[in-house]
Design a protein around this motif. Structure first.
Motif, short mmCIF file in Angstrom:
data_model
loop_
_atom_site.label_atom_id
_atom_site.label_comp_id
_atom_site.label_asym_id
_atom_site.label_seq_id
_atom_site.Cartn_x
_atom_site.Cartn_y
_atom_site.Cartn_z
N GLU A 36 60.69 -4.91 64.68
CA GLU A 36 61.92 -5.79 65.27
C GLU A 36 61.77 -6.20 66.77
OE1 GLU A 36 65.12 -3.19 64.47
OE2 GLU A 36 64.78 -3.39 62.03
N LEU A 37 61.23 -5.35 67.58
CA LEU A 37 61.19 -5.65 68.96
C LEU A 37 60.28 -6.97 69.09
CD1 LEU A 37 61.53 -4.90 71.96
CD2 LEU A 37 59.35 -3.79 71.67
N LEU A 38 58.86 -6.96 68.51
CA LEU A 38 57.93 -7.88 68.42
C LEU A 38 58.45 -9.12 67.77
CD1 LEU A 38 54.89 -5.69 67.85
CD2 LEU A 38 55.64 -6.64 69.98
N GLU A 39 58.89 -8.97 66.56
CA GLU A 39 59.36 -10.20 65.92
C GLU A 39 60.59 -10.97 66.56
OE1 GLU A 39 61.70 -12.53 63.14
OE2 GLU A 39 62.34 -10.96 64.24
N GLU A 40 61.32 -10.33 67.19
CA GLU A 40 62.43 -10.76 67.88
C GLU A 40 62.26 -11.52 69.20
OE1 GLU A 40 66.36 -9.14 70.38
OE2 GLU A 40 65.97 -8.29 68.41
N HIS A 41 61.04 -11.00 70.03
CA HIS A 41 60.74 -11.43 71.32
C HIS A 41 59.56 -12.37 71.47
CE1 HIS A 41 63.59 -8.27 72.54
NE2 HIS A 41 63.68 -8.80 73.49
N ILE A 42 58.78 -12.73 70.27
CA ILE A 42 57.63 -13.50 70.43
C ILE A 42 57.84 -14.64 69.18
CG2 ILE A 42 55.16 -13.77 70.14
CD1 ILE A 42 55.15 -10.92 71.43
N ASP A 43 58.13 -15.54 69.72
CA ASP A 43 58.49 -16.76 68.85
C ASP A 43 57.31 -17.11 67.52
OD1 ASP A 43 60.96 -17.30 70.12
OD2 ASP A 43 59.84 -19.07 71.36
N GLU A 44 56.22 -16.93 67.87
CA GLU A 44 55.08 -17.04 66.99
C GLU A 44 54.98 -15.97 65.83
OE1 GLU A 44 54.08 -18.99 71.02
OE2 GLU A 44 54.80 -16.87 70.33
N PHE A 45 55.72 -14.86 66.03
CA PHE A 45 55.64 -13.63 65.25
C PHE A 45 56.89 -13.93 63.97
CE2 PHE A 45 53.40 -10.65 68.15
CZ PHE A 45 52.32 -11.58 68.59
N ASP A 46 56.46 -14.26 62.82
CA ASP A 46 57.34 -14.32 61.74
C ASP A 46 57.50 -13.23 60.77
OD1 ASP A 46 58.15 -17.11 62.34
OD2 ASP A 46 56.25 -17.56 62.15
N TRP A 47 56.34 -12.46 60.67
CA TRP A 47 56.22 -11.41 60.03
C TRP A 47 55.49 -10.32 60.47
CZ3 TRP A 47 53.24 -7.65 57.81
CH2 TRP A 47 53.96 -6.94 56.42
N VAL A 48 56.03 -8.90 60.82
CA VAL A 48 55.51 -8.17 61.74
C VAL A 48 55.60 -6.82 60.73
CG1 VAL A 48 55.58 -6.95 63.73
CG2 VAL A 48 56.08 -9.21 63.77
N GLY A 49 54.48 -6.01 60.58
CA GLY A 49 54.64 -4.86 59.97
C GLY A 49 53.38 -3.90 59.88
N PHE A 50 53.40 -2.71 59.69
CA PHE A 50 52.30 -1.66 59.79
C PHE A 50 52.09 -1.47 58.45
CE2 PHE A 50 54.58 -1.08 63.89
CZ PHE A 50 53.34 -0.74 64.90
N TYR A 51 50.62 -1.40 58.07
CA TYR A 51 49.94 -0.98 57.13
C TYR A 51 49.21 0.44 57.51
CZ TYR A 51 50.44 -5.00 54.18
OH TYR A 51 51.00 -5.93 53.39
N LEU A 52 49.57 1.58 56.48
CA LEU A 52 49.11 2.81 56.91
C LEU A 52 47.92 3.24 55.89
CD1 LEU A 52 52.52 4.31 57.20
CD2 LEU A 52 51.29 3.13 59.13
N VAL A 53 46.79 3.94 56.58
CA VAL A 53 45.99 4.58 55.55
C VAL A 53 46.83 5.45 54.50
CG1 VAL A 53 43.89 6.11 55.32
CG2 VAL A 53 44.34 4.15 57.25
N ASP A 54 46.36 5.36 53.32
CA ASP A 54 46.98 6.20 52.29
C ASP A 54 46.32 7.59 52.20
OD1 ASP A 54 48.26 7.32 50.10
OD2 ASP A 54 48.31 5.55 48.84
N PRO A 55 47.00 8.85 52.58
CA PRO A 55 46.27 9.82 52.44
C PRO A 55 45.90 10.16 51.05
CG PRO A 55 48.47 10.40 53.20
CD PRO A 55 48.41 8.76 53.05
N LYS A 56 46.61 9.84 50.05
CA LYS A 56 46.42 10.29 48.73
C LYS A 56 45.37 9.17 47.80
CE LYS A 56 50.94 11.79 48.36
NZ LYS A 56 52.34 11.52 48.05
N ALA A 57 44.67 8.15 48.71
CA ALA A 57 44.10 7.06 48.11
C ALA A 57 42.92 7.03 48.91
CB ALA A 57 44.78 5.92 47.68
N ASP A 58 41.61 6.80 48.16
CA ASP A 58 40.37 6.49 48.85
C ASP A 58 40.23 5.25 49.56
OD1 ASP A 58 37.72 7.17 49.84
OD2 ASP A 58 36.91 6.44 47.96
N ARG A 59 40.26 5.07 50.77
CA ARG A 59 40.12 3.60 51.62
C ARG A 59 41.16 2.69 51.00
NH1 ARG A 59 35.42 2.20 53.75
NH2 ARG A 59 35.20 0.68 52.39
N GLU A 60 42.38 3.10 50.99
CA GLU A 60 43.46 2.10 50.52
C GLU A 60 44.44 2.09 51.77
OE1 GLU A 60 44.65 0.80 46.26
OE2 GLU A 60 45.59 2.63 46.87
#
Length: 158
Positions: A36-60
């Motif tokens: 929310e901080l990054l999306e709110e303060h930087i005009d060029e950022f329209d979608w901001v999110g984290f993708y996490l390594v899934d500990p239950k899947a191999d390389r996903e």
């Protein structure tokens, strides 16, 4: 880079440090606040999110906290798309025009540019910060440096 932008980006990094150091919030709550901080303060950022390594899947990757339009890409195999490439190589990817990428996974018809920054803990890839922009050629080296600092700050959360 203008001095004002440098101060603004450093201020954002400092705020991320404050968020990470909070003891009254979960990891996902902290990551959501950072999105929310990054999306709110930087005009060029329209979608901001984290993708996490899934500990239950191999390389996903599995979609974590984000702000912006919903995406169908809630799971991404390493190597697939820009996010998967960043996971595979453990390197930052900055794409100024996604229409020119053969390996791009379209999250929205509005996305024109993207930057994906790995989060590493003890040198190991654990997550990534993915940012989409609705404007071509909108990602800068200043964005890259600031986001790499942000990812360094969040790494202890993993």
């Amino acid at each position: 880079m203008k001095q004002k932008e440098t101060q603004n980006y450093q201020s954002l990094v400092n705020t991320v440090i404050e968020i990470v150091d909070r003891e009254d919030a979960s990891r996902d709550q902290k990551l959501q606040q950072i999105c929310e901080l990054l999306e709110e303060h930087i005009d060029e950022f329209d979608w901001v999110g984290f993708y996490l390594v899934d500990p239950k899947a191999d390389r996903e990757l599995i979609l974590g906290p984000y702000i912006g339009e919903e995406t169908d890409h809630t799971r991404i195999p390493f190597g697939k798309g820009i996010c998967g490439q960043a996971a595979e190589t453990n390197e930052t990817f900055m794409v100024q025009d996604v229409s020119k990428e053969d390996n791009y996974l379209a999250c929205s018809v509005h996305v024109e540019a993207e930057i994906v920054v790995p989060v590493k803990k003890d040198g190991k890839f654990v997550a990534e910060l993915d940012i989409d922009s609705h404007t071509k050629d909108s990602m800068t080296e200043e964005h890259r440096h600031m986001l790499e600092k942000v990812c360094g700050v969040v790494s202890p959360l993993f």
